[in-house]
Design a protein around this motif. Structure first.
Motif, PDB file in Angstrom:
ATOM      1  N   GLY A  11       7.941   3.221   3.058  1.00 26.75           N
ATOM      2  CA  GLY A  11       7.449   4.102   2.033  1.00 26.75           C
ATOM      3  C   GLY A  11       7.562   3.543   0.627  1.00 26.75           C
ATOM      4  N   ALA A  13       6.596   2.348  -2.734  1.00 25.85           N
ATOM      5  CA  ALA A  13       5.330   2.634  -3.383  1.00 25.85           C
ATOM      6  C   ALA A  13       4.784   1.406  -4.092  1.00 25.85           C
ATOM      7  CB  ALA A  13       5.498   3.779  -4.372  1.00 25.85           C
ATOM      8  N   TYR A  78      -3.685   2.491   2.573  1.00 22.62           N
ATOM      9  CA  TYR A  78      -3.304   3.875   2.864  1.00 22.62           C
ATOM     10  C   TYR A  78      -1.797   3.996   3.070  1.00 22.62           C
ATOM     11  CZ  TYR A  78      -3.222   8.461   5.055  1.00 22.62           C
ATOM     12  OH  TYR A  78      -2.937   9.777   5.348  1.00 22.62           O
ATOM     13  N   ARG A  79      -1.218   3.011   3.740  1.00 23.44           N
ATOM     14  CA  ARG A  79       0.225   3.020   3.968  1.00 23.44           C
ATOM     15  C   ARG A  79       0.993   2.946   2.654  1.00 23.44           C
ATOM     16  NH1 ARG A  79       4.719   3.114   3.900  1.00 23.44           N
ATOM     17  NH2 ARG A  79       6.341   2.433   5.375  1.00 23.44           N
ATOM     18  N   ALA A  81      -0.313   3.771  -0.615  1.00 17.52           N
ATOM     19  CA  ALA A  81      -0.606   4.786  -1.644  1.00 17.52           C
ATOM     20  C   ALA A  81      -1.626   5.815  -1.195  1.00 17.52           C
ATOM     21  CB  ALA A  81      -1.080   4.101  -2.924  1.00 17.52           C
ATOM     22  N   GLY A  82      -1.695   6.083   0.092  1.00 17.08           N
ATOM     23  CA  GLY A  82      -2.598   7.126   0.567  1.00 17.08           C
ATOM     24  C   GLY A  82      -4.064   6.742   0.455  1.00 17.08           C
ATOM     25  N   VAL A  83      -4.930   7.752   0.379  1.00 14.37           N
ATOM     26  CA  VAL A  83      -6.375   7.508   0.314  1.00 14.37           C
ATOM     27  C   VAL A  83      -6.764   6.690  -0.919  1.00 14.37           C
ATOM     28  CG1 VAL A  83      -8.635   8.625   0.131  1.00 14.37           C
ATOM     29  CG2 VAL A  83      -6.916   9.548   1.698  1.00 14.37           C
ATOM     30  N   GLY A  85      -5.020   4.446  -2.373  1.00 10.41           N
ATOM     31  CA  GLY A  85      -4.583   3.082  -2.071  1.00 10.41           C
ATOM     32  C   GLY A  85      -5.545   2.376  -1.133  1.00 10.41           C
ATOM     33  N   ALA A  86      -6.056   3.105  -0.130  1.00 14.44           N
ATOM     34  CA  ALA A  86      -7.040   2.513   0.781  1.00 14.44           C
ATOM     35  C   ALA A  86      -8.307   2.131   0.030  1.00 14.44           C
ATOM     36  CB  ALA A  86      -7.362   3.501   1.906  1.00 14.44           C
TER      37      ALA A  86
END
Length: 202
Positions: A11, A13, A78-79, A81-83, A85-86
């Motif tokens: 996790g 960031a 995504y891993r 920072a979520g969407v 980040g993707a």
């Protein structure tokens, strides 16, 4: 500091700017293939993920439809920072190649982009256009094939070090290779079989 000490906690960031910049640099360095190795080096350098988790995401990316590189980049982003980040990872990954293809496709844009690209870029593009179909350019293109194979092999070795750590995982890797190389079994079924055998042995 040991290797395990350098690994991030799950996790950890990363900012969208760091993700975009990291994937952009990886894309610029991945001429001819070997993107997995560049992405693994990026993850190591930034201490974003443990190697084992990277290997898991890389394996999962190969079971999804579409480009393995695009899938892996989206999963990593995504891993981290979520969407958003993707999206940042995919934009960084695809930007260099997309711009280059636009230049090649439109040709005349080379003069305009000469203001932004290195001075040698118009010369290289002019050479490619004027020598199209020539034996010299054909030989240059053919020379890229073994380079790409070598880069892919380097990425495979890096990934294998983090994924194969004993006789059981080695057997699963060998079985997956044999199924993919010598049988008509779809890759997704090979992955399911590997999961079943791995749940029993690992």
């Amino acid at each position: 500091m040991t290797t395990s000490d350098a690994r991030p906690s799950p996790g950890q960031a990363a900012s969208l700017g760091q993700i975009f910049n990291g994937f952009l640099r990886a894309s610029l360095n991945a001429f001819g293939g070997g993107l997995n190795a560049h992405l693994l080096n990026l993850v190591r350098r930034q201490h974003w993920l443990p190697e084992a988790e990277f290997a898991e995401l890389s394996t999962f990316a190969q079971t999804l439809p579409g480009s393995n590189n695009g899938n892996l980049s989206a999963l990593l982003g995504y891993r981290l920072a979520g969407v958003p980040g993707a999206a940042a990872a995919l934009c960084g990954l695809l930007l260099p190649g997309s711009l280059l293809m636009c230049v090649v496709a439109w040709g005349g844009m080379a003069a305009l982009l000469g203001f932004f690209l290195p001075p040698s870029a118009p010369v290289i593009l002019a050479f490619a256009f004027t020598q199209r179909g020539s034996p010299l350019l054909t030989r240059l293109y053919r020379s890229l094939l073994p380079v790409g194979a070598g880069l892919l092999l380097a990425g495979l070795i890096v990934l294998g070090r983090g994924s194969v750590g004993g006789w059981a995982s080695g057997m699963i890797a060998a079985l997956s290779f044999l199924l993919a190389r010598f049988s008509p079994v779809p890759p997704v079924l090979a992955v399911v079989l590997g999961l079943v055998v791995g749940a029993w042995l690992l």
